[in-house]
Write a protein that holds these residues in place. Structure first.
Motif, PDB file in Angstrom:
ATOM      1  N   MET A 281       0.847  -1.202   0.000  1.00 58.27           N
ATOM      2  CA  MET A 281       0.000   0.000   0.000  1.00 58.27           C
ATOM      3  C   MET A 281       0.881   1.250   0.000  1.00 58.27           C
ATOM      4  SD  MET A 281      -2.959   1.499   0.103  1.00 58.27           S
ATOM      5  CE  MET A 281      -4.082   0.143   0.462  1.00 58.27           C
ATOM      6  N   ARG A 282       0.622   2.159  -0.924  1.00 57.52           N
ATOM      7  CA  ARG A 282       1.362   3.422  -0.968  1.00 57.52           C
ATOM      8  C   ARG A 282       0.862   4.338   0.147  1.00 57.52           C
ATOM      9  NH1 ARG A 282       1.245   5.732  -6.971  1.00 57.52           N
ATOM     10  NH2 ARG A 282       2.990   6.979  -6.166  1.00 57.52           N
ATOM     11  N   ARG A 283       1.804   4.939   0.835  1.00 56.54           N
ATOM     12  CA  ARG A 283       1.462   5.787   1.982  1.00 56.54           C
ATOM     13  C   ARG A 283       1.400   7.266   1.587  1.00 56.54           C
ATOM     14  NH1 ARG A 283       6.169   4.601   6.064  1.00 56.54           N
ATOM     15  NH2 ARG A 283       7.276   5.381   4.226  1.00 56.54           N
ATOM     16  N   LEU A 284       0.656   8.041   2.382  1.00 62.69           N
ATOM     17  CA  LEU A 284       0.654   9.501   2.263  1.00 62.69           C
ATOM     18  C   LEU A 284       1.287  10.048   3.539  1.00 62.69           C
ATOM     19  CD1 LEU A 284      -0.114  12.202   0.958  1.00 62.69           C
ATOM     20  CD2 LEU A 284      -2.373  11.991   2.013  1.00 62.69           C
ATOM     21  N   PRO A 285       2.595  10.353   3.526  1.00 66.89           N
ATOM     22  CA  PRO A 285       3.249  10.868   4.733  1.00 66.89           C
ATOM     23  C   PRO A 285       2.835  12.316   5.011  1.00 66.89           C
ATOM     24  CG  PRO A 285       4.838   9.857   3.203  1.00 66.89           C
ATOM     25  CD  PRO A 285       3.559  10.083   2.450  1.00 66.89           C
TER      26      PRO A 285
ATOM     27  N   MET B 247      -5.097  11.372  -4.767  1.00 68.09           N
ATOM     28  CA  MET B 247      -3.929  10.555  -5.092  1.00 68.09           C
ATOM     29  C   MET B 247      -4.170   9.787  -6.383  1.00 68.09           C
ATOM     30  SD  MET B 247      -2.622   9.110  -1.405  1.00 68.09           S
ATOM     31  CE  MET B 247      -4.087   8.146  -1.222  1.00 68.09           C
ATOM     32  N   GLY B 248      -3.177   9.824  -7.228  1.00 72.13           N
ATOM     33  CA  GLY B 248      -3.274   9.140  -8.503  1.00 72.13           C
ATOM     34  C   GLY B 248      -3.936   9.974  -9.576  1.00 72.13           C
TER      35      GLY B 248
ATOM     36  N   SER C  63      10.910   3.121  -7.456  1.00 69.57           N
ATOM     37  CA  SER C  63      11.922   2.722  -8.427  1.00 69.57           C
ATOM     38  C   SER C  63      11.229   2.407  -9.742  1.00 69.57           C
ATOM     39  CB  SER C  63      12.677   1.486  -7.923  1.00 69.57           C
ATOM     40  OG  SER C  63      11.791   0.384  -7.824  1.00 69.57           O
ATOM     41  N   SER C  64      12.006   1.982 -10.722  1.00 70.84           N
ATOM     42  CA  SER C  64      11.418   1.640 -12.020  1.00 70.84           C
ATOM     43  C   SER C  64      10.497   0.422 -11.905  1.00 70.84           C
ATOM     44  CB  SER C  64      12.520   1.367 -13.042  1.00 70.84           C
ATOM     45  OG  SER C  64      13.397   0.367 -12.568  1.00 70.84           O
ATOM     46  N   GLU C  65      10.725  -0.403 -10.868  1.00 69.66           N
ATOM     47  CA  GLU C  65       9.910  -1.608 -10.701  1.00 69.66           C
ATOM     48  C   GLU C  65       8.716  -1.401  -9.772  1.00 69.66           C
ATOM     49  OE1 GLU C  65      13.332  -1.823  -9.886  1.00 69.66           O
ATOM     50  OE2 GLU C  65      13.859  -2.429 -11.939  1.00 69.66           O
ATOM     51  N   GLN C  66       8.817  -0.404  -8.871  1.00 65.93           N
ATOM     52  CA  GLN C  66       7.780  -0.266  -7.842  1.00 65.93           C
ATOM     53  C   GLN C  66       7.510   1.204  -7.556  1.00 65.93           C
ATOM     54  OE1 GLN C  66       8.812  -2.051  -4.099  1.00 65.93           O
ATOM     55  NE2 GLN C  66       6.727  -2.000  -3.319  1.00 65.93           N
ATOM     56  N   LYS C  67       6.236   1.543  -7.434  1.00 65.78           N
ATOM     57  CA  LYS C  67       5.870   2.915  -7.097  1.00 65.78           C
ATOM     58  C   LYS C  67       6.161   3.183  -5.625  1.00 65.78           C
ATOM     59  CE  LYS C  67       2.284   3.552 -10.578  1.00 65.78           C
ATOM     60  NZ  LYS C  67       0.855   3.841 -10.831  1.00 65.78           N
ATOM     61  N   GLY C  68       6.603   4.403  -5.328  1.00 62.74           N
ATOM     62  CA  GLY C  68       6.903   4.772  -3.955  1.00 62.74           C
ATOM     63  C   GLY C  68       5.698   5.388  -3.266  1.00 62.74           C
ATOM     64  N   ASP C  69       5.966   6.053  -2.148  1.00 63.00           N
ATOM     65  CA  ASP C  69       4.897   6.735  -1.416  1.00 63.00           C
ATOM     66  C   ASP C  69       4.374   7.920  -2.226  1.00 63.00           C
ATOM     67  OD1 ASP C  69       5.167   5.054   0.826  1.00 63.00           O
ATOM     68  OD2 ASP C  69       6.744   6.326   1.682  1.00 63.00           O
ATOM     69  N   TRP C  70       3.178   8.385  -1.848  1.00 58.54           N
ATOM     70  CA  TRP C  70       2.673   9.627  -2.402  1.00 58.54           C
ATOM     71  C   TRP C  70       3.503  10.782  -1.859  1.00 58.54           C
ATOM     72  CZ3 TRP C  70      -0.556   8.496  -6.145  1.00 58.54           C
ATOM     73  CH2 TRP C  70      -1.327   7.340  -6.070  1.00 58.54           C
ATOM     74  N   MET C  71       3.523  11.898  -2.583  1.00 56.28           N
ATOM     75  CA  MET C  71       4.303  13.050  -2.125  1.00 56.28           C
ATOM     76  C   MET C  71       3.767  13.555  -0.786  1.00 56.28           C
ATOM     77  SD  MET C  71       5.587  15.383  -5.293  1.00 56.28           S
ATOM     78  CE  MET C  71       4.007  16.148  -5.569  1.00 56.28           C
ATOM     79  N   PRO C  72       4.649  13.752   0.195  1.00 55.11           N
ATOM     80  CA  PRO C  72       4.202  14.140   1.532  1.00 55.11           C
ATOM     81  C   PRO C  72       3.616  15.549   1.598  1.00 55.11           C
ATOM     82  CG  PRO C  72       6.404  13.168   1.597  1.00 55.11           C
ATOM     83  CD  PRO C  72       6.087  13.436   0.155  1.00 55.11           C
TER      84      PRO C  72
END
Length: 211
Positions: free
Chosen positions: A1-5, A192-193, A102-111
């Motif tokens: 799950m992508r987080r929203l910091p 988000m998104g 990374s190129s393989e995996q999406k990171g967190d949402w922009m804080p």
């Protein structure tokens, strides 16, 4: 799950002692309770709280909303306001906490970043040197709030265009301020998104826009 910091920086210098810091605690508790009622926020939001006076402390590491326990927040009798040192710690925590993907995996949402102060930075050179470092980091929004009649807005304008002021520092005003923060976090979760830019909701009457 992508987080929203969500990073919250709170001035705990001596001038915040008494009613102001108690009001902040009430507002924070309200904000957390409101966000927990939002399924988007409950799934994604993680909150970190950094306090700063003469000492800078991360009193809440980046923690999922559902697991968040608000600690006791204390203030010294007097002393400087090390806002610059707080921004330096923020940069360190961002580098450690936020998954940029990374190129393989999406990171967190922009804080999101919220900074609250009732004065001005005592460590102005450190503050000025930290500002470019903060701006190099990817934040969806940076919101700075000058609380009370002695708070100075000019230093905050160097950090962000989104500067607001509170005329009073009672529990009603801080409650409205933190309710407004919760609206921004909820807007971040729902957008988000779709977009990286969150349009700030209209502030309540107690929160003044600084031009």
């Amino acid at each position: 799950m992508r987080r929203l910091p969500v990073y919250i920086l709170i001035d705990t210098s001596g001038s915040m002692q008494g009613e102001p810091i108690e009001a902040v605690k009430v507002g924070l508790a309200d904000m957390v309770a409101t966000l927990r009622q939002d399924p988007y926020a409950l799934e994604t939001v993680c909150i970190s709280i950094i306090t700063y006076d003469r000492d800078v402390k991360q009193i809440v590491p980046l923690t999922p909303l559902e697991d968040l326990q608000l600690p006791e927040i204390t203030t010294p009798d007097s002393g400087p306001t090390h806002t610059g040192a707080a921004l330096e710690m923020l940069c360190q925590m961002y580098s450690k906490d936020v998954n940029r993907g990374s190129s393989e995996q999406k990171g967190d949402w922009m804080p999101l970043l919220f900074l609250l102060t009732d004065g001005k930075p005592s460590d102005i050179q450190v503050y000025n040197s930290a500002i470019p470092k903060v701006k190099q980091l990817a934040f969806t929004n940076i919101v700075a709030c000058a609380a009370g009649p002695k708070a100075e807005t000019e230093p905050l304008k160097k950090l962000t265009d989104n500067v607001y002021s509170l005329d009073t520092m009672d529990s009603s005003t801080f409650r409205k301020f933190f309710q407004w923060i919760s609206m921004q976090v909820q807007a971040g979760g729902k957008s988000m998104g779709i977009t990286d830019n969150i349009e700030l909701p209209q502030p309540p009457a107690e929160v003044n826009i600084v031009i």
